[in-house]
Design an enzyme around this catalytic site. Structure first.
Site, mmCIF file in Angstrom:
data_model
loop_
_atom_site.group_PDB
_atom_site.id
_atom_site.type_symbol
_atom_site.label_atom_id
_atom_site.label_comp_id
_atom_site.label_asym_id
_atom_site.label_seq_id
_atom_site.Cartn_x
_atom_site.Cartn_y
_atom_site.Cartn_z
ATOM 1 N N GLY B 27 1.768 -10.871 -6.160
ATOM 2 C CA GLY B 27 0.872 -10.270 -7.127
ATOM 3 C C GLY B 27 0.091 -9.077 -6.629
ATOM 4 N N LYS B 31 2.700 -1.818 -2.683
ATOM 5 C CA LYS B 31 4.082 -2.138 -2.319
ATOM 6 C C LYS B 31 4.646 -1.085 -1.389
ATOM 7 C CE LYS B 31 5.015 -4.597 -6.581
ATOM 8 N NZ LYS B 31 4.037 -4.201 -7.590
ATOM 9 N N HIS B 141 -8.831 4.575 2.224
ATOM 10 C CA HIS B 141 -10.076 3.875 1.932
ATOM 11 C C HIS B 141 -10.679 3.197 3.157
ATOM 12 C CE1 HIS B 141 -9.554 4.675 -2.211
ATOM 13 N NE2 HIS B 141 -8.555 3.855 -2.391
#
Lengths: 563, 462
Positions: B27, B31, B141
């Site tokens: 989930g 990817k 990030h």
């Protein structure tokens, strides 16, 4: 639109801004308000004039206040308002005096919501400690202005909130300005509160905002306010956060790697002219193609070898002859490892996937010990677009099962894609794939040629959906091409269908002879399951074939529940 | 100057085939496999023949600690799915576990992605290429001691640090829908790195990226945040990207550019956020490329793997000045590209919530700010006398004494020969011969850097 922030409208944001400056507060506040609004609406309630009580609308006389509706709009903390109004230096009060009337409807709502809030929540929203002080202190201004108006119909307000929200996108209106000014007002006090921790940038980040707030600085009541920012974060300054900038000239430490040596050159286009490379690649693909014979997909292996061949060429110092010679010897090594997965490995992998979801670590550790985790992942992505997956997806809804990241964060939208994907693939009410496709799946696994072919034609049975109560739908949704028809399957409901299908199946079954043996061990599954799953429609041949797989899947599911 | 003929530039491409073999778990939208699909598509378009291809080294843990804290890297090294319980406390501390899950090969994945990115930076530093591409790099990030937003090790940061060794001013452009907050924060107080980020802003993931975040200290005005609203399309995006970037180039005059090509700004890639097509996205690449600076293209967000492959393939082709047909050639992941099997995607019909007026105002606001920058040539002029300073001693003195630094052999020194050097030269002569690049220019010293803020202040007051 983000409904969460839509509730309060401009004035709610104003309230938040008064209490503290952070947009996070405002956003959270508006969310509370939105919730309360919903509650009010669902209960057909509204506030009385003093906002001391919730009453039924009929109790008070309603007055026409609808004109104000369009000003209730979503608080949007984006730069829009910041930009439009950065030089607006009116004080809060002035603004409210000037614009208050247009905001009444929304402010009434705000107040109504505030009224229902637990006192401590309200206080904390306005930046007070939980020691109870007058909560009205903050609300007074608003109330004074609004009391005349508050007998508006709550439903109407709601509606205006929504429409205002939509309009707001393109219309900058006064409440936006108000928000902005207010929040900039609060900057100094916020910085006071937070400066001890780190040097926070935000409060001082912008010169003109600073000057504005100097002029407008007014509220001491917020001194103790500590921003509770939901989504807004500060950029931190300090050695903890900033990178050390190398000073001036480049230098490498002695023990530092000279990267160049470690980066492996795989191809360099400068040594050979392009046409020569193309000729070489043609040669390479021809020669390797010879070696592989029937099994290889021409295009697929060509691609794989392309890279390999180029690398070989580099290793041979761009001697094409030598590279070709070496390629001929290395053909086997060049083969992709995926094709080597045995049926058993595939099955174990699928079982693992069902049991653990995409936790490839667990799959590898418990099911597919013969492969590395990386291989499992690589295999997964090849497998996922095989028909074997389509079949698998019908057996299980594993795609949905484990998602448990923060539900409230919009950052994970791909989850929806994931889910809709798996939903699409498991849309069929019960899981009876046709025999042809399950065997296709098998064959593709083992033999790329067949798989590729089937991939194109697999949507054929999709036509069948319309005729056969959608049985095959889920299976073929994932098929790559939408419109390709296969006359064979067009006559699904007739008797001819069975015979046709059977022959197809048998053909395919032949091609995948080794898979059949894998299924044989399951063939003693009870026949009644076949009835249940296939609604008795399949030909004996096809159902037998596919029934194995179905029962196999069932067995897996049982297994999984144990895990 | 010399580089006027055409725009064809030498491209180096970094890819490790293992990079696609990592999975964040069930989930999870991230990817890494998209990178492999990109590579495959590149191959099927035969784009690989046109560029230098490298399999990068794996970054060592030590390299990563150039920015990240030792604790954090040590933790990343040791954490595995099967020993998570032991580390639960640290996982909390480093924000690992939820959106940054522990998966098998986590650290390796960081090593690979960082390796490719840093290797490309080194390549640029050595002036051995004009454009370096590493789609695996995407972790903008990550914070110094914290994982964030699917990112563990901040490769882009290391890249910029690497580039700063040879470049006085590095421009970082982020066209991901998310703000590149890790980068922005890390360089928030320096004037040597300008970060420009175009992103959706609001109640949204990182929560930073307000247009009023403009930097601090010396770095004031060196952070540019362009907050955008939902639905921006190619036309509007181009309408702001171009003028803003041109202005930035004019005022900041970077000597190297890092372009983060995050793809979650693409249409259909995210839930109704931006509405860019591949062409619109690639137009940014084209524009940045047109400035003819050493350029590093890195991957980024983008969670629909087929569009990731499409777009980055297209952008690689842009970097190579190669036209590729819209019809996708057959490749190993062909089926992922259904149902149309085309390269380009079309925009959705979502409403563009960015009005011209809104964008224009923000643009003006940036121009105001950019005007505050000391004009770059001015600083350059000051720099030149500094060449006289003996490089070794000067550097070492300023170094943090805690850091192990040895005197390196002079031929390992790599420096920007000339900030706006033309890249053609490199191609002919001793491109591979690093000793050709021994000439070292001192770029900037502490003194001058201190002067700059003063200048800025003066400007501001005026």
């Amino acid at each position: 639109m983000d409904g969460a922030s839509s509730g309060g409208g401009g004035s709610s944001a104003g309230g938040g801004g008064r209490g503290g400056s952070g947009y996070g507060v405002v956003a959270r506040f508006s969310q509370c308000l939105a919730e309360f609004r919903t509650w009010l609406r669902t209960n057909w309630l509204r506030f009385n004039a003093d906002k001391t009580d919730v009453v039924l609308p009929s109790v008070e006389s309603s007055s026409p206040g609808g004109s104000a509706t369009s000003d209730d709009h979503e608080f949007d903390p984006s730069a829009d308002m910041l930009v439009h109004d950065f030089d607006d230096e009116r004080t809060l009060e002035e603004e409210e005096m000037m614009e208050g009337e247009t905001n009444f409807s929304s402010e009434i709502e705000d107040l109504a919501r505030e009224g229902d809030m637990p006192i401590h929540e309200l206080l904390s929203l306005y930046g007070y400690d939980s020691t109870v002080r007058l909560p009205e202190e903050d609300e007074e201004e608003e109330e004074e202005e609004e009391e005349g108006e508050d007998d508006e119909d709550p439903d109407h307000d709601d509606h205006s909130g929504c429409s205002g929200e939509n309009k707001e996108e393109n219309i900058k209106d006064s409440s936006g300005q108000e928000d902005e000014t207010q929040s900039s007002n609060e900057d100094p006090s916020q910085s006071v509160a937070s400066q001890d921790v780190q040097e926070m940038i935000r409060p001082r980040r912008c010169k003109y905002f600073d000057t504005n707030s100097e002029i407008e600085e007014e509220s001491e009541e917020d001194e103790d306010y500590i921003p509770s920012e939901d989504w807004k974060k500060e950029i931190m300054v300090g050695s903890m956060f900033q990178a050390e900038i190398p000073v001036g000239v480049c230098r490498y430490r002695e023990n530092e790697k000279v990267y160049e040596n470690d980066d492996q050159l795989l191809w360099d286009p400068e040594y050979l002219p392009e046409d020569k490379v193309i000729v070489f690649l043609k040669d390479a693909s021809r020669r390797t193609g010879d070696e592989k014979g029937v099994e290889a997909i021409p295009e697929g292996s060509h691609i794989k070898d392309n890279e390999q061949a180029l690398y070989e060429l580099v290793k041979c110092n761009f001697d094409t002859e030598e590279a070709l010679r070496r390629l001929r010897f290395n053909v086997k090594a060049a083969r992709e490892e995926l094709s080597v997965w045995t049926e058993e490995e595939c099955r174990n992998f699928e079982q693992g996937l069902k049991a653990y979801g995409k936790d490839f670590h667990l799959i590898q550790a418990n099911k597919v010990r013969t492969r590395s985790v990386g291989e499992c992942v690589a295999f997964y992505y090849m497998w996922k677009k095989s028909e074997r997956y389509d079949f698998f997806a019908q057996q299980t809804r594993f795609g949905k099962k484990k998602y448990n990241l923060h539900p409230g964060v919009t950052d994970y939208m791909d989850r929806l894609l994931d889910e809709s994907e798996s939903a699409a693939s498991s849309r069929a009410p019960s899981p009876p794939p046709t025999a042809s496709s399950s065997s296709n799946g098998q064959s593709e696994k083992e033999d790329g040629t067949v798989g590729a072919h089937n991939g194109v034609s697999s949507n054929g049975p999709g036509e069948m959906v319309t005729k056969e109560e959608g049985k095959g739908e889920g299976l073929h949704v994932n098929g790559p091409t939408g419109g390709h028809k296969r006359p064979l399957h067009a006559e699904t409901d007739t008797n001819g269908y069975e015979a046709d299908d059977l022959t197809t199946d048998q053909k395919l079954a032949h091609m995948t002879a080794r898979n059949e043996s894998d299924f044989d061990d399951k063939s003693e599954r009870p026949a009644k399951k076949r009835r249940v799953n296939s609604s008795g429609r399949e030909s004996p041949g096809s159902s037998e074939f596919f029934q194995e797989a179905v029962s196999h899947g069932k067995a897996e599911e049982l297994e999984n529940t144990d895990d | 100057m010399v580089h006027t003929q055409g725009t064809r530039r030498k491209v180096c491409y970094y890819y490790d085939q293992d990079v696609g073999n990592y999975n964040y778990g069930q989930g999870h939208p991230m990817k890494p496999h998209g990178i492999r699909m990109t590579h495959n598509l590149l191959l099927s378009y035969s784009l690989d023949q046109k560029m230098e291809i490298y399999r990068p080294h794996k970054t060592s843990a030590e390299e990563m600690t150039k920015y990240h804290s030792n604790d954090y890297i040590k933790f990343l090294c040791s954490i595995r799915p099967d020993n998570m319980p032991k580390y639960s406390k640290q996982m909390q501390r480093f924000s690992v576990g939820e959106d940054c899950p522990v998966f098998d090969g986590l650290f390796e994945f960081c090593q690979l992605s960082t390796g490719g990115a840093v290797a490309s930076a080194v390549k640029l530093n050595k002036q051995q290429t004009d454009i370096a591409v590493s789609w695996a790099g995407n972790l903008h990030h990550a914070k110094k001691s914290e994982a964030s937003g699917f990112c563990y090790g901040n490769d882009i940061l290391l890249v910029i640090l690497e580039l700063l060794k040879c470049h006085q001013r590095v421009l970082y452009i982020d066209i991901d829908i998310q703000i590149g907050d890790g980068i922005e924060e890390a360089f928030y107080t320096t004037d040597q790195v300008m970060t420009v980020s175009f992103h959706k802003y609001g109640e949204y993931f990182q929560g930073t990226g307000d247009l009023r975040d403009i930097g601090a200290g010396k770095g004031r005005y060196y952070a540019v945040n362009y907050p955008l609203r939902d639905g921006i399309d190619d036309e509007y995006y181009d309408a702001i990207f171009k003028p803003v970037m041109s202005k930035v180039m004019e005022m900041f005059q970077p000597s190297a550019v890092v372009l983060q090509c995050g793809l979650d700004s693409l249409s259909g890639n995210w839930l109704d956020c931006f509405n860019l097509t591949i062409k619109g996205h690639a137009k940014c690449v084209e524009l940045v490329k047109s400035f003819n600076l050493p350029m590093l293209m890195l991957g980024g967000g983008g969670y629909t793997t087929c569009n990731v492959a499409r777009c980055w393939t297209y952008e690689t082709a842009v970097a190579l000045d190669t036209e590729i047909p819209n019809e996708l050639p057959y490749n190993n992941y062909f089926k992922y590209f259904g149902p149309d099997f085309k390269l380009l995607i079309s925009p959705s019909n979502m409403t563009n919530q960015n009005t011209n007026e809104y964008l224009e105002k923000i643009k003006q606001w940036f121009f105001e700010n950019l005007r505050m920058l000391p004009h770059a040539p001015g600083t350059q002029m000051q720099v030149i006398p500094e060449d006289a300073i003996p490089k070794e001693s000067g550097d070492e003195d300023e170094e943090d004494p805690d850091k192990r630094i040895s005197i390196c052999p002079s031929d390992k020194h790599i420096a920007c020969e000339e900030e706006f050097s033309d890249s053609d030269e490199e191609g002919e002569g001793g491109r591979k011969n690093s000793s050709n690049f021994k000439k070292v220019k001192r770029i900037k010293t502490q003194d001058e850097k201190e002067k700059e803020p003063e200048e800025k202040k003066e400007r501001r007051r005026s």
